[in-house]
Write a protein that holds these residues in place. Structure first.
Motif, PDB file in Angstrom:
ATOM      1  N   GLY A  52      -5.610   8.238   2.622  1.00  0.00           N
ATOM      2  CA  GLY A  52      -6.971   7.745   2.722  1.00  0.00           C
ATOM      3  C   GLY A  52      -7.351   7.367   4.133  1.00  0.00           C
ATOM      4  N   ASN A  93     -10.103   3.021   2.776  1.00  0.00           N
ATOM      5  CA  ASN A  93     -11.356   3.521   2.196  1.00  0.00           C
ATOM      6  C   ASN A  93     -12.423   2.424   2.103  1.00  0.00           C
ATOM      7  N   TRP A 152      -7.517   8.943   9.258  1.00  0.00           N
ATOM      8  CA  TRP A 152      -7.068   9.501   7.974  1.00  0.00           C
ATOM      9  C   TRP A 152      -5.547   9.533   7.953  1.00  0.00           C
TER      10      TRP A 152
END
Length: 188
Positions: free
Chosen positions: A166, A143, A182
Motif C-alpha cells: 500500500g 493508505n 508505494w
C-alpha cells in the motif's frame, strides 16, 4: 540509515539504487546503475522528469554506466528511472522523490524499499527528518489511515504479506509529514 530487507539478492529487472530507498533529501547523493542486468553490460539509465524523457547522463554518448547524482534537486531528479539496452530491452521502473528544505527543522522523508519485498521477508520503514538532534515520535500511515506510532522513528513488519502492500507515509509533530511511497509486496 539504509532500508533493510531480510535477505540480500540482486533485484532482477530493476535499476540498482544506492542507497536503497525511494525518498531523499535535497542535496543527497544517489547512484543508479544497470550494469550486469540480465547478464548484459552497456545499459543506459533513463529518466522521466515532469513528462520529459532523457538519459540520466548529459549526453547519449556518455550515458552507459552508472548515473551518479551528486546533489539531488526536486525539479531535476524527482521522477521515474529505468534501464534500456539497445533500444530493445527495458527494465522495470523505480520512482525517486527528492524533498526540498521547507522549514527550519528540515523536511521529513519515509525510508522504504525501492524494490518489491518478497512475501515472508522482514521489512522496516524509517521516518527521518533532516536534522534529528533529539528523540521524536513518528506516526505511520497506510493508505491515509494511521497505523502505528513509534518513539524510535521506525516500524518493522517481521513477515511481510500481500496485505501489507500500500501507500505509506509518516509524520513528526511540529516538523511535518513525508510524501507517500508505494510498498510493493511480491508473492512467492
Amino acid at each position: 540509515m539504509q532500508v533493510k530487507v531480510s535477505s540480500i539478492r540482486l533485484y532482477s529487472g530493476f535499476p540498482q539504487v544506492a542507497p536503497n530507498r525511494q525518498q531523499f533529501f535535497e542535496l543527497e547523493s544517489i547512484t543508479i546503475s544497470c550494469e550486469g542486468l540480465n547478464g548484459l553490460n552497456g545499459w543506459r539509465v533513463m529518466k522521466k522528469i515532469n513528462g520529459d524523457v532523457r538519459t540520466c547522463a548529459s549526453s547519449w554518448e556518455t550515458s552507459t554506466g552508472p548515473c551518479n547524482i551528486i546533489n539531488a534537486y526536486p525539479k531535476t531528479d524527482s521522477g521515474e528511472y529505468w534501464c534500456e539496452y539497445g533500444g530493445k530491452q527495458k527494465s522495470n521502473t523505480v520512482n525517486i522523490t527528492i524533498i526540498c528544505h521547507s522549514h527550519l527543522d528540515g523536511p521529513v522523508i519515509l525510508e522504504s524499499p525501492v524494490y518489491p519485498v518478497m512475501e515472508g521477508e522482514n521489512v522496516s520503514l524509517y521516518c527521518r527528518k533532516k536534522h534529528a538532534n533529539c528523540s521524536f515520535t513518528a506516526k505511520f500511515y497506510k493508505n491515509g489511515a494511521s497505523i502505528r506510532s513509534s518513539s524510535t522513528g521506525n516500524i518493522t513488519t517481521p513477515t511481510a504479506s500481500k496485505s501489507d502492500e500500500g501507500l505509506y507515509k509518516c509524520s513528526i509533530a511540529d516538523t511535518g509529514e513525508s510524501p507517500e511511497s508505494w510498498l510493493n509486496i511480491k508473492g512467492i
